[in-house]
Design a protein around this motif. Sequence first.
Motif, PDB file in Angstrom:
ATOM      1  N   SER A   1       0.858  -1.225   0.023  1.00 21.46           N
ATOM      2  CA  SER A   1       0.137  -0.079  -0.070  1.00 21.46           C
ATOM      3  C   SER A   1       0.999   1.133  -0.069  1.00 21.46           C
ATOM      4  O   SER A   1       2.034   1.094   0.304  1.00 21.46           O
ATOM      5  CB  SER A   1      -0.945   0.051   1.290  1.00 21.46           C
ATOM      6  N   ALA A   2       0.380   2.308  -0.351  1.00 22.96           N
ATOM      7  CA  ALA A   2       1.150   3.579  -0.629  1.00 22.96           C
ATOM      8  C   ALA A   2       1.633   4.054   0.623  1.00 22.96           C
ATOM      9  O   ALA A   2       1.257   3.944   1.936  1.00 22.96           O
ATOM     10  CB  ALA A   2       0.020   4.862  -0.821  1.00 22.96           C
TER      11      ALA A   2
ATOM     12  N   TRP B   1       6.621  11.578  -3.410  1.00 21.90           N
ATOM     13  CA  TRP B   1       6.125  10.722  -4.277  1.00 21.90           C
ATOM     14  C   TRP B   1       6.938   9.359  -4.178  1.00 21.90           C
ATOM     15  O   TRP B   1       7.997   9.258  -3.679  1.00 21.90           O
ATOM     16  CB  TRP B   1       5.946  11.425  -5.579  1.00 21.90           C
TER      17      TRP B   1
ATOM     18  N   THR C   1       6.897   5.543  -6.496  1.00 19.73           N
ATOM     19  CA  THR C   1       6.468   4.536  -7.554  1.00 19.73           C
ATOM     20  C   THR C   1       6.755   3.098  -7.063  1.00 19.73           C
ATOM     21  O   THR C   1       7.814   2.639  -6.473  1.00 19.73           O
ATOM     22  CB  THR C   1       6.803   4.825  -8.923  1.00 19.73           C
TER      23      THR C   1
ATOM     24  N   ASN D   1       2.313   2.627 -11.644  1.00 25.72           N
ATOM     25  CA  ASN D   1       1.946   3.316 -10.465  1.00 25.72           C
ATOM     26  C   ASN D   1       2.916   4.695  -9.923  1.00 25.72           C
ATOM     27  O   ASN D   1       4.087   4.493  -9.785  1.00 25.72           O
ATOM     28  CB  ASN D   1       1.702   2.481  -9.148  1.00 25.72           C
TER      29      ASN D   1
ATOM     30  N   THR E   1       2.426   7.365  -6.345  1.00 27.69           N
ATOM     31  CA  THR E   1       1.735   7.866  -5.534  1.00 27.69           C
ATOM     32  C   THR E   1       2.323   8.993  -4.849  1.00 27.69           C
ATOM     33  O   THR E   1       3.504   9.039  -4.767  1.00 27.69           O
ATOM     34  CB  THR E   1       1.634   6.651  -4.241  1.00 27.69           C
TER      35      THR E   1
ATOM     36  N   THR F   1      -0.127  16.742 -10.575  1.00 30.69           N
ATOM     37  CA  THR F   1      -0.967  15.375 -10.581  1.00 30.69           C
ATOM     38  C   THR F   1      -1.664  15.090 -12.037  1.00 30.69           C
ATOM     39  O   THR F   1      -1.548  14.071 -12.613  1.00 30.69           O
ATOM     40  CB  THR F   1      -1.857  15.231  -9.684  1.00 30.69           C
TER      41      THR F   1
ATOM     42  N   GLU G   1      -2.070   7.864  -7.751  1.00 27.31           N
ATOM     43  CA  GLU G   1      -2.866   7.837  -6.560  1.00 27.31           C
ATOM     44  C   GLU G   1      -2.381   8.920  -5.555  1.00 27.31           C
ATOM     45  O   GLU G   1      -1.093   9.321  -5.490  1.00 27.31           O
ATOM     46  CB  GLU G   1      -2.613   6.574  -5.788  1.00 27.31           C
TER      47      GLU G   1
ATOM     48  N   GLY H   1      -1.990  10.255  -2.241  1.00 29.75           N
ATOM     49  CA  GLY H   1      -1.821   9.610  -0.705  1.00 29.75           C
ATOM     50  C   GLY H   1      -2.284  10.834   0.018  1.00 29.75           C
ATOM     51  O   GLY H   1      -2.430  12.053  -0.396  1.00 29.75           O
TER      52      GLY H   1
ATOM     53  N   GLU I   1       4.505  10.963   2.282  1.00 29.76           N
ATOM     54  CA  GLU I   1       5.395  10.285   1.522  1.00 29.76           C
ATOM     55  C   GLU I   1       6.763  10.943   1.929  1.00 29.76           C
ATOM     56  O   GLU I   1       7.312  11.941   1.926  1.00 29.76           O
ATOM     57  CB  GLU I   1       5.274  10.839   0.004  1.00 29.76           C
TER      58      GLU I   1
END
Length: 615
Positions: free
Chosen positions: A401-402, A536, A538, A554, A556, A566, A577, A579, A584
């Motif tokens: 998950s992120a 961020w 990936t 992906n 995030t 974005t 995605e 978050g 992050e």
Amino acid sequence: MFTTRPTLQGTFGMASSTHWLASQTAMAVLEDGGNAYDAAVAAGFVLQVVEPHLNGPAGEVPILIAPADGPVKVLCGQGVAPRGATVEHYTSLGLELVPGTGPLAAAVPGAFDAWMTLLRDHGTQSLERILGYAIGYAERGHPAVERVGETVETVRELFETEWPTSAALYLADGRAPAPGSLLKNPALAATWQRLLSEAAAAGPGREQVIEAARRTWREGFVADALLAASARPTMDTSGERHTGTLTGDDLASWEATYEDPVTYDWNGWTVCKAGPWSQGPALLQQLALLPDEVTAADVQFDDAPTGSASGDGAFVHRLIEGTKLAMADREAWYGDADGPSAVPVEALLSDGYNSARRALIGDSASRELRPGSPDGREPRLSAHATAVASGQAGFDPLAVSAGAGEPTVARDGVTRGDTCHIDVVDRWGNMISATPSGGWLHSNPVVPELGFPLGTRLQMTWLEPGLPNSLTPGRRPRTTLTPSLALRDGRPVLAFGTPGGDQQDQWQLHFFLAAALRPHVRGGLDLQGAIDAPNWHTESFPGSFYPRAMRPGNVTIEARAPQAVTDGLRRRGHDVEIGPAWSEGRLCAVARDPETGVLSAGANPRGMQGYAVGR
């Protein structure tokens, strides 16, 4: 720019870590006359007490040191695979991957010996004084942070049904530690006190005591308890009970070692990392893949003006695509290999190789795993990596998950192991960056005689012969742990790092660029601004932790990033995605201006645990 807290500045000493008690412990040691290495060791042992969900004594720690009067060195606290940990043994058990928990995943513990080696060779204070801080918190208790109880709740069923020794410590009276409740570990305190008592019998000398403590760990009562734990059938992520392969010879024969760092020169900086048994060179490859010119506007995408390079996501896109290429090379080439299989680090960092790799970065997001051919050698991926890259192996959204960090998956529940970090610089100019991890409370059952569990770092190896990161007795598993040091004109200026598993060198990339390029604060690096900037990551490459998943395309990114960024990433084909606003990156950093001697520090506000102190 507004920041969550100031970049600290002073001249006496600075410490930054993932927990305020460890940072303050480091500062207390500096105030007591200790140097940066004394301070880091004391803080490292405190982290094992106050962040047991993030690291433990039987985990591992890579350390970068920059003495005021000597060259940068790597101290490797990553233990090797035991002699019985062969691909044949694991596959004979019906396994395709090394389990994410349990004694089969345990490498030879490395953290303790690394901290002892650092204290012996570079510290000044006694072992009794250094361990006293951790003993105090273990014996008298410390206020539990939120994530300890949350982690325990995630594996409650496992503890109650399969790991009773862990339940006895972390589910006292049937309740997980509540935030702010006093969490004690009397068994751990007793372990350190007994170790000190036995070591003191070796003689009055500081180094004699440290050496005796190392022997007790490797061959005495600590070793006996660890071996008994490894031999106990234990439920792991395979859904079966297995015993480990650790032997007395494995423990007695391993010790932490020094080696030269891998370095890369970028824009007047020399960045130092551990070798390809870590993922450290991936950060250097990401720097090598950058365009010839990078400006402050490129990396300041939190408030970049519309139309700037980063304002429409163009520069972030380049960073993400460079990360994919570097991580593909990590998958194909990195490991603790030698001889014909030795990692071609020089070629991976060469101008010609990266010029060709840079040309692969187009205007749209790649969904492929594209390792290169340094020196004309053909890359080889594991069958599992090839399968996840081609979509033949399914992706379990519960398993990754992120911003998850370093995941280990326990039976009947998903849980997150992670990592700690500590940076220290002292008034004499000594600097250190260390990333302790492993031996989490949910990696293996607590060894009742000791108060801590074995680790699980072998889960990062492949059960397929002939790869740089194949499970091989006597070799280190390729770790994600990756502290950093950066020099200017050959002089140490910046120490930094973060928890976060595969994300570590992604978050560090953006931090380093921001610190190196953004406007200064009071004449020094804007450490806090670089830490606070939206970040961020990936997962567009095979993960290092069980179940080794991949999410092609992906990205995030924190919600604080501008909509234009974005939107620009989505136009370029990234699966974006969003978050939480502060999710992050969990960076710590200290710095020293070699011209003025001014010291500085910053710490991550995400998670409300990281803290920097200094004066």
